[in-house]
Design a protein around this motif. Structure first.
Motif, PDB file in Angstrom:
ATOM      1  N   HIS A 214      51.748  50.905  30.677  1.00 47.39           N
ATOM      2  CA  HIS A 214      50.809  50.004  31.337  1.00 47.39           C
ATOM      3  C   HIS A 214      49.723  50.818  32.027  1.00 47.39           C
ATOM      4  O   HIS A 214      50.015  51.692  32.851  1.00 47.39           O
ATOM      5  CB  HIS A 214      51.562  49.143  32.348  1.00 47.39           C
ATOM      6  N   LEU A 215      48.475  50.568  31.682  1.00 45.56           N
ATOM      7  CA  LEU A 215      47.350  51.319  32.241  1.00 45.56           C
ATOM      8  C   LEU A 215      46.653  50.565  33.364  1.00 45.56           C
ATOM      9  O   LEU A 215      46.240  51.165  34.355  1.00 45.56           O
ATOM     10  CB  LEU A 215      46.328  51.631  31.140  1.00 45.56           C
ATOM     11  N   ALA A 216      46.480  49.269  33.204  1.00 47.19           N
ATOM     12  CA  ALA A 216      45.750  48.483  34.200  1.00 47.19           C
ATOM     13  C   ALA A 216      45.917  47.009  33.896  1.00 47.19           C
ATOM     14  O   ALA A 216      46.398  46.632  32.820  1.00 47.19           O
ATOM     15  CB  ALA A 216      44.272  48.848  34.191  1.00 47.19           C
ATOM     16  N   SER A 217      45.525  46.193  34.841  1.00 44.18           N
ATOM     17  CA  SER A 217      45.425  44.751  34.629  1.00 44.18           C
ATOM     18  C   SER A 217      44.012  44.338  35.019  1.00 44.18           C
ATOM     19  O   SER A 217      43.592  44.577  36.160  1.00 44.18           O
ATOM     20  CB  SER A 217      46.464  43.995  35.462  1.00 44.18           C
ATOM     21  N   LEU A 218      43.284  43.756  34.074  1.00 40.53           N
ATOM     22  CA  LEU A 218      41.896  43.361  34.290  1.00 40.53           C
ATOM     23  C   LEU A 218      41.846  41.875  34.629  1.00 40.53           C
ATOM     24  O   LEU A 218      42.293  41.036  33.852  1.00 40.53           O
ATOM     25  CB  LEU A 218      41.066  43.640  33.034  1.00 40.53           C
ATOM     26  N   THR A 219      41.303  41.551  35.780  1.00 37.87           N
ATOM     27  CA  THR A 219      41.228  40.157  36.225  1.00 37.87           C
ATOM     28  C   THR A 219      39.914  39.542  35.768  1.00 37.87           C
ATOM     29  O   THR A 219      38.836  40.026  36.151  1.00 37.87           O
ATOM     30  CB  THR A 219      41.339  40.065  37.754  1.00 37.87           C
ATOM     31  N   PRO A 220      39.956  38.479  34.961  1.00 35.48           N
ATOM     32  CA  PRO A 220      38.716  37.854  34.477  1.00 35.48           C
ATOM     33  C   PRO A 220      38.168  36.807  35.451  1.00 35.48           C
ATOM     34  O   PRO A 220      38.929  36.114  36.130  1.00 35.48           O
ATOM     35  CB  PRO A 220      39.150  37.198  33.166  1.00 35.48           C
ATOM     36  N   PHE A 221      36.829  36.715  35.497  1.00 30.24           N
ATOM     37  CA  PHE A 221      36.146  35.712  36.307  1.00 30.24           C
ATOM     38  C   PHE A 221      35.196  34.904  35.415  1.00 30.24           C
ATOM     39  O   PHE A 221      34.946  35.265  34.259  1.00 30.24           O
ATOM     40  CB  PHE A 221      35.381  36.375  37.452  1.00 30.24           C
ATOM     41  N   LEU A 222      34.679  33.839  35.958  1.00 33.23           N
ATOM     42  CA  LEU A 222      33.820  32.933  35.201  1.00 33.23           C
ATOM     43  C   LEU A 222      32.353  33.335  35.344  1.00 33.23           C
ATOM     44  O   LEU A 222      31.875  33.598  36.453  1.00 33.23           O
ATOM     45  CB  LEU A 222      34.004  31.501  35.702  1.00 33.23           C
ATOM     46  N   TYR A 223      31.633  33.343  34.196  1.00 32.54           N
ATOM     47  CA  TYR A 223      30.221  33.708  34.191  1.00 32.54           C
ATOM     48  C   TYR A 223      29.447  32.797  33.244  1.00 32.54           C
ATOM     49  O   TYR A 223      29.978  32.331  32.236  1.00 32.54           O
ATOM     50  CB  TYR A 223      30.034  35.163  33.735  1.00 32.54           C
ATOM     51  N   ALA A 224      28.192  32.583  33.592  1.00 25.00           N
ATOM     52  CA  ALA A 224      27.270  31.836  32.724  1.00 25.00           C
ATOM     53  C   ALA A 224      25.860  32.301  33.042  1.00 25.00           C
ATOM     54  O   ALA A 224      25.600  32.909  34.091  1.00 25.00           O
ATOM     55  CB  ALA A 224      27.410  30.335  32.936  1.00 25.00           C
TER      56      ALA A 224
ATOM     57  N   HIS B  83      43.306  30.727  38.830  1.00 25.05           N
ATOM     58  CA  HIS B  83      44.010  31.010  40.076  1.00 25.05           C
ATOM     59  C   HIS B  83      43.007  30.983  41.230  1.00 25.05           C
ATOM     60  O   HIS B  83      41.989  31.679  41.199  1.00 25.05           O
ATOM     61  CB  HIS B  83      44.674  32.388  40.021  1.00 25.05           C
ATOM     62  N   GLY B  84      43.316  30.215  42.252  1.00 25.68           N
ATOM     63  CA  GLY B  84      42.517  30.178  43.474  1.00 25.68           C
ATOM     64  C   GLY B  84      43.422  30.366  44.663  1.00 25.68           C
ATOM     65  O   GLY B  84      44.043  29.400  45.122  1.00 25.68           O
ATOM     66  N   GLY B  85      43.570  31.607  45.135  1.00 26.08           N
ATOM     67  CA  GLY B  85      44.548  31.883  46.186  1.00 26.08           C
ATOM     68  C   GLY B  85      45.949  31.674  45.643  1.00 26.08           C
ATOM     69  O   GLY B  85      46.333  32.257  44.637  1.00 26.08           O
ATOM     70  N   ASP B  86      46.723  30.822  46.286  1.00 26.98           N
ATOM     71  CA  ASP B  86      48.091  30.518  45.835  1.00 26.98           C
ATOM     72  C   ASP B  86      48.144  29.345  44.868  1.00 26.98           C
ATOM     73  O   ASP B  86      49.225  28.946  44.425  1.00 26.98           O
ATOM     74  CB  ASP B  86      48.983  30.216  47.043  1.00 26.98           C
ATOM     75  N   VAL B  87      46.995  28.785  44.549  1.00 27.31           N
ATOM     76  CA  VAL B  87      46.942  27.607  43.679  1.00 27.31           C
ATOM     77  C   VAL B  87      46.612  28.032  42.255  1.00 27.31           C
ATOM     78  O   VAL B  87      45.725  28.859  42.026  1.00 27.31           O
ATOM     79  CB  VAL B  87      45.882  26.611  44.182  1.00 27.31           C
TER      80      VAL B  87
ATOM     81  N   GLY C 245      40.847  34.041  36.304  1.00 27.54           N
ATOM     82  CA  GLY C 245      41.872  33.865  35.293  1.00 27.54           C
ATOM     83  C   GLY C 245      43.078  34.757  35.529  1.00 27.54           C
ATOM     84  O   GLY C 245      43.096  35.589  36.441  1.00 27.54           O
ATOM     85  N   LYS C 246      44.085  34.587  34.699  1.00 30.94           N
ATOM     86  CA  LYS C 246      45.290  35.414  34.781  1.00 30.94           C
ATOM     87  C   LYS C 246      44.946  36.853  34.422  1.00 30.94           C
ATOM     88  O   LYS C 246      44.267  37.099  33.422  1.00 30.94           O
ATOM     89  CB  LYS C 246      46.357  34.876  33.822  1.00 30.94           C
ATOM     90  N   PRO C 247      45.390  37.842  35.213  1.00 33.89           N
ATOM     91  CA  PRO C 247      45.119  39.248  34.886  1.00 33.89           C
ATOM     92  C   PRO C 247      45.611  39.606  33.484  1.00 33.89           C
ATOM     93  O   PRO C 247      46.707  39.213  33.066  1.00 33.89           O
ATOM     94  CB  PRO C 247      45.884  40.013  35.965  1.00 33.89           C
ATOM     95  N   VAL C 248      44.789  40.359  32.773  1.00 31.23           N
ATOM     96  CA  VAL C 248      45.088  40.750  31.390  1.00 31.23           C
ATOM     97  C   VAL C 248      45.528  42.217  31.376  1.00 31.23           C
ATOM     98  O   VAL C 248      44.757  43.097  31.797  1.00 31.23           O
ATOM     99  CB  VAL C 248      43.855  40.564  30.492  1.00 31.23           C
ATOM    100  N   PRO C 249      46.746  42.516  30.918  1.00 30.57           N
ATOM    101  CA  PRO C 249      47.207  43.906  30.933  1.00 30.57           C
ATOM    102  C   PRO C 249      46.582  44.737  29.816  1.00 30.57           C
ATOM    103  O   PRO C 249      46.270  44.223  28.739  1.00 30.57           O
ATOM    104  CB  PRO C 249      48.715  43.774  30.728  1.00 30.57           C
TER     105      PRO C 249
END
Length: 302
Positions: free
Chosen positions: A157-167, A201-205, A259-263
């Motif tokens: 496992h090298l990293a986990s990349l967390t995705p965000f929303l863009y437009a 994911h928004g905090g614990d939600v 989004g869910k972190p991508v390994p």
């Protein structure tokens, strides 16, 4: 290996002219040194040392054995030092399979930096979306994104990349900016998942949103490009869209959600790796850790 260790102990005893000096040099108990020499003499069937209360002296057989052992031990130490040099400055060709868009957009600067650190290496990179076979194809390592299926391979496992929303700003002006994750259902949302769901994911939600788009494709680079052309909303790690975001071609949407972190994994056929592969994996892991703050772990697939 144990026999070679006993030979090295014997050589040290002769050089130190006694068990006590050898024990101090080797950081071993005096009793252990004496026992190992006794086992060595028993295995050979000859007495090698005359023991006295103050020192030890070589027997005739011991003198012959010492000269040969010293040569073997010296050669073994030299080989160890040379291997250390190889690890410090590996040479040869590193053959790696890399995800196309991730390699071009994200890894290229890291690869250039790595190449500068190790001038003795040459590189053979295969950029492909397919899952290459590390057993039958001549690759040292494959960088793969996403959870890996169980297999006999070793995934580090090298990293986990967390995705965000863009437009793009133009798209948001035209279609309106979503205020909640539920609003995404009315937008063009590029999705590489066949199930058409985004888990946000928004905090614990955590909420799942069914999304759709006119385009179905499997290229990160193409998704990003279409988003800059005002075609919809994408879910991407910030590093992938950094240039477009800095230039104003893309803007973050719903910044409180991600989004869910991508390994990201480095996959090899075995744990026993040549120096070139070890250094490459270590370097990529270190850089990804520094940028994403993740802790590495090795996963053996059996």
């Amino acid at each position: 290996m144990e026999f070679l260790n006993d030979m090295a102990i014997f050589v040290e005893v002769v050089k130190a002219r006694g068990f006590r000096g050898a024990a101090e040099a080797l950081h071993m108990p005096n009793s252990t040194i004496s026992r190992r020499i006794g086992l060595l003499e028993k295995a050979i069937g000859l007495r090698l040392l005359h023991r006295t209360t103050r020192k030890v002296e070589l027997t005739e057989a011991g003198q012959v054995y010492y000269e040969r052992c010293k040569r073997i031990v010296d050669e073994a130490r030299l080989a160890h030092e040379q291997l250390g040099d190889m690890l410090a400055q590996p040479t040869g060709t590193l053959r790696a399979s890399l995800p196309v868009d991730f390699a071009v957009i994200y890894m290229a600067p890291l690869i250039a930096e790595f190449a500068q650190l190790y001038p003795g290496l040459t590189f053979d990179f295969d950029l492909t979306p397919r899952q290459i076979n590390l057993v039958t194809e001549p690759f040292d390592v494959a960088i793969r994104i996403g959870e890996q299926e169980d297999s006999h391979l070793v995934a580090r496992h090298l990293a986990s990349l967390t995705p965000f929303l863009y437009a793009s700003p133009t798209y948001l002006e035209r279609e309106g900016e979503p205020a909640t994750p539920a609003d995404l259902a009315g937008h063009q949302c590029f999705n590489m998942n066949k199930n058409g769901l985004w888990a946000l994911h928004g905090g614990d939600v955590v909420t799942q949103v069914a999304v759709g788009c006119r385009y179905a494709l499997n290229s990160v680079g193409m998704l990003r490009r279409l988003a800059t052309l005002d075609q919809g909303i994408i879910l991407m790690p910030p590093a992938i869209v950094a240039d477009d975001a800095a230039a104003g071609r893309l803007r973050q949407v719903l910044p409180a959600w991600h989004g869910k972190p991508v390994p990201v994994y480095a996959v090899t056929e075995t744990r026993l790796l040549p120096a070139k592969t070890q250094r490459f994996i270590e370097f990529i892991k270190q850089r990804l850790e520094a940028e994403h703050g993740t802790r590495p772990q090795d996963i053996a697939r059996t």
